[in-house]
Design a protein around this motif. Structure first.
Motif, mmCIF file in Angstrom:
data_model
loop_
_atom_site.group_PDB
_atom_site.id
_atom_site.type_symbol
_atom_site.label_atom_id
_atom_site.label_comp_id
_atom_site.label_asym_id
_atom_site.label_seq_id
_atom_site.Cartn_x
_atom_site.Cartn_y
_atom_site.Cartn_z
ATOM 1 N N GLY A 21 10.293 28.521 16.128
ATOM 2 C CA GLY A 21 11.087 29.649 16.604
ATOM 3 C C GLY A 21 12.583 29.395 16.503
ATOM 4 N N ALA A 22 12.976 28.126 16.527
ATOM 5 C CA ALA A 22 14.388 27.781 16.378
ATOM 6 C C ALA A 22 14.803 27.792 14.908
ATOM 7 N N VAL A 23 13.879 27.454 14.030
ATOM 8 C CA VAL A 23 14.165 27.434 12.596
ATOM 9 C C VAL A 23 14.173 28.855 12.030
ATOM 10 N N PHE A 24 13.168 29.632 12.405
ATOM 11 C CA PHE A 24 13.025 30.998 11.896
ATOM 12 C C PHE A 24 13.412 31.973 13.012
ATOM 13 N N LYS A 25 14.688 32.287 13.068
ATOM 14 C CA LYS A 25 15.229 33.121 14.145
ATOM 15 C C LYS A 25 15.220 34.594 13.736
ATOM 16 N N PRO A 26 15.198 35.481 14.733
ATOM 17 C CA PRO A 26 15.199 36.911 14.429
ATOM 18 C C PRO A 26 16.429 37.360 13.622
ATOM 19 N N GLY A 27 17.595 37.070 14.094
ATOM 20 C CA GLY A 27 18.816 37.389 13.370
ATOM 21 C C GLY A 27 19.115 38.875 13.245
ATOM 22 N N ALA A 28 20.126 39.164 12.438
ATOM 23 C CA ALA A 28 20.611 40.532 12.259
ATOM 24 C C ALA A 28 19.548 41.432 11.635
ATOM 25 N N TRP A 29 18.758 40.897 10.736
ATOM 26 C CA TRP A 29 17.699 41.674 10.087
ATOM 27 C C TRP A 29 16.769 42.272 11.142
ATOM 28 N N TYR A 30 16.323 41.435 12.078
ATOM 29 C CA TYR A 30 15.409 41.906 13.124
ATOM 30 C C TYR A 30 16.106 42.895 14.047
ATOM 31 N N GLU A 31 17.363 42.632 14.365
ATOM 32 C CA GLU A 31 18.114 43.530 15.254
ATOM 33 C C GLU A 31 18.184 44.941 14.685
ATOM 34 N N GLY A 32 18.214 45.056 13.355
ATOM 35 C CA GLY A 32 18.323 46.354 12.715
ATOM 36 C C GLY A 32 17.018 47.130 12.611
ATOM 37 N N LEU A 33 15.908 46.500 12.984
ATOM 38 C CA LEU A 33 14.612 47.174 12.882
ATOM 39 C C LEU A 33 14.403 48.153 14.026
ATOM 40 N N ASP A 34 13.601 49.167 13.759
ATOM 41 C CA ASP A 34 13.209 50.123 14.789
ATOM 42 C C ASP A 34 12.108 49.469 15.627
ATOM 43 N N LYS A 35 12.360 49.359 16.925
ATOM 44 C CA LYS A 35 11.393 48.726 17.828
ATOM 45 C C LYS A 35 11.002 49.719 18.919
ATOM 46 N N PRO A 36 9.801 49.560 19.463
ATOM 47 C CA PRO A 36 9.384 50.485 20.524
ATOM 48 C C PRO A 36 10.245 50.309 21.778
ATOM 49 N N GLY A 37 10.292 51.339 22.597
ATOM 50 C CA GLY A 37 11.074 51.311 23.828
ATOM 51 C C GLY A 37 10.638 50.243 24.813
ATOM 52 N N TRP A 38 9.397 49.782 24.702
ATOM 53 C CA TRP A 38 8.893 48.771 25.626
ATOM 54 C C TRP A 38 9.160 47.342 25.151
ATOM 55 N N THR A 39 9.940 47.186 24.075
ATOM 56 C CA THR A 39 10.298 45.849 23.597
ATOM 57 C C THR A 39 11.118 45.146 24.677
ATOM 58 N N PRO A 40 10.719 43.935 25.070
ATOM 59 C CA PRO A 40 11.514 43.214 26.081
ATOM 60 C C PRO A 40 12.921 42.915 25.572
ATOM 61 N N PRO A 41 13.874 42.773 26.483
ATOM 62 C CA PRO A 41 15.224 42.372 26.071
ATOM 63 C C PRO A 41 15.175 40.987 25.407
ATOM 64 N N ASN A 42 16.145 40.718 24.551
ATOM 65 C CA ASN A 42 16.153 39.461 23.784
ATOM 66 C C ASN A 42 16.053 38.207 24.658
ATOM 67 N N TRP A 43 16.686 38.204 25.831
ATOM 68 C CA TRP A 43 16.692 37.007 26.675
ATOM 69 C C TRP A 43 15.302 36.678 27.214
ATOM 70 N N VAL A 44 14.402 37.652 27.242
ATOM 71 C CA VAL A 44 13.061 37.424 27.781
ATOM 72 C C VAL A 44 12.260 36.470 26.896
ATOM 73 N N PHE A 45 12.418 36.581 25.584
ATOM 74 C CA PHE A 45 11.594 35.781 24.669
ATOM 75 C C PHE A 45 11.761 34.275 24.865
ATOM 76 N N PRO A 46 12.980 33.722 24.818
ATOM 77 C CA PRO A 46 13.082 32.271 25.028
ATOM 78 C C PRO A 46 12.695 31.837 26.446
ATOM 79 N N THR A 47 12.956 32.707 27.412
ATOM 80 C CA THR A 47 12.603 32.379 28.801
ATOM 81 C C THR A 47 11.092 32.278 28.958
ATOM 82 N N VAL A 48 10.388 33.299 28.503
ATOM 83 C CA VAL A 48 8.929 33.302 28.632
ATOM 84 C C VAL A 48 8.318 32.194 27.788
#
Length: 161
Positions: A21-48
């Protein structure tokens, strides 16, 4: 002392998996994708994931301390760890959400089986896998939704190599 050393080995193994997960990061490409409204905020992923990785390491360690390196539980443990590590490479690295979705479905099965084979050896270890299973369920739903919402982004990514 041996018990602390064996816990350290499990932590190192799980950290190696987490490094995907540290090597293959979401980055700008992922930020530009259309995601559902229930997508957790970015900070949730590393925390969980940090909490889950601690639980995964402790679960493996508890089974090891109880029964040693019993083949079936640790084959399943290794499979789910490998599938876990592969997902980030497939989704973020290769931008292949279909393959990532197949991987996350296989991961779900592997985590469920892992919980089932750990539970008779050490009930706490089996139960420690349940939050992981719940998170993988949510991840599979998110993977599928993002894949279906963004066919053009994935076609363009595949065409650009």
């Amino acid at each position: 002392m041996a018990s602390i050393l064996s816990l350290g080995v499990f932590v190192v193994i799980v950290l190696a998996v987490a490094s995907s997960g540290a090597v293959f990061k979401p980055g700008a490409w992922y930020e530009g994708l259309d995601k559902p409204g229930w997508t957790p905020p970015n900070w949730v992923f590393p925390t969980v994931w940090s909490l889950l990785y601690v639980m995964i390491a402790i679960a493996g360690w508890r089974v090891y301390e109880t029964a040693g390196l019993v083949a079936t539980p640790f084959i399943v443990y290794a499979v789910q760890l490998a599938l876990n590590a592969a997902w980030s490479a497939l989704f973020f690295g290769l931008k292949r959400p279909g393959l990532a979705f197949a991987d996350v479905l296989a991961l779900w099965v592997a985590v469920a089986v892992n919980a089932l084979v750990f539970y008779p050896v050490d009930a706490i270890a089996g139960l420690l896998m349940i939050p992981y299973l719940a998170w993988v369920t949510a991840a599979a739903c998110l993977n599928f939704s993002v894949w279906r919402r963004n066919p053009q982004a994935f076609r363009a990514a595949a065409a650009n190599g």
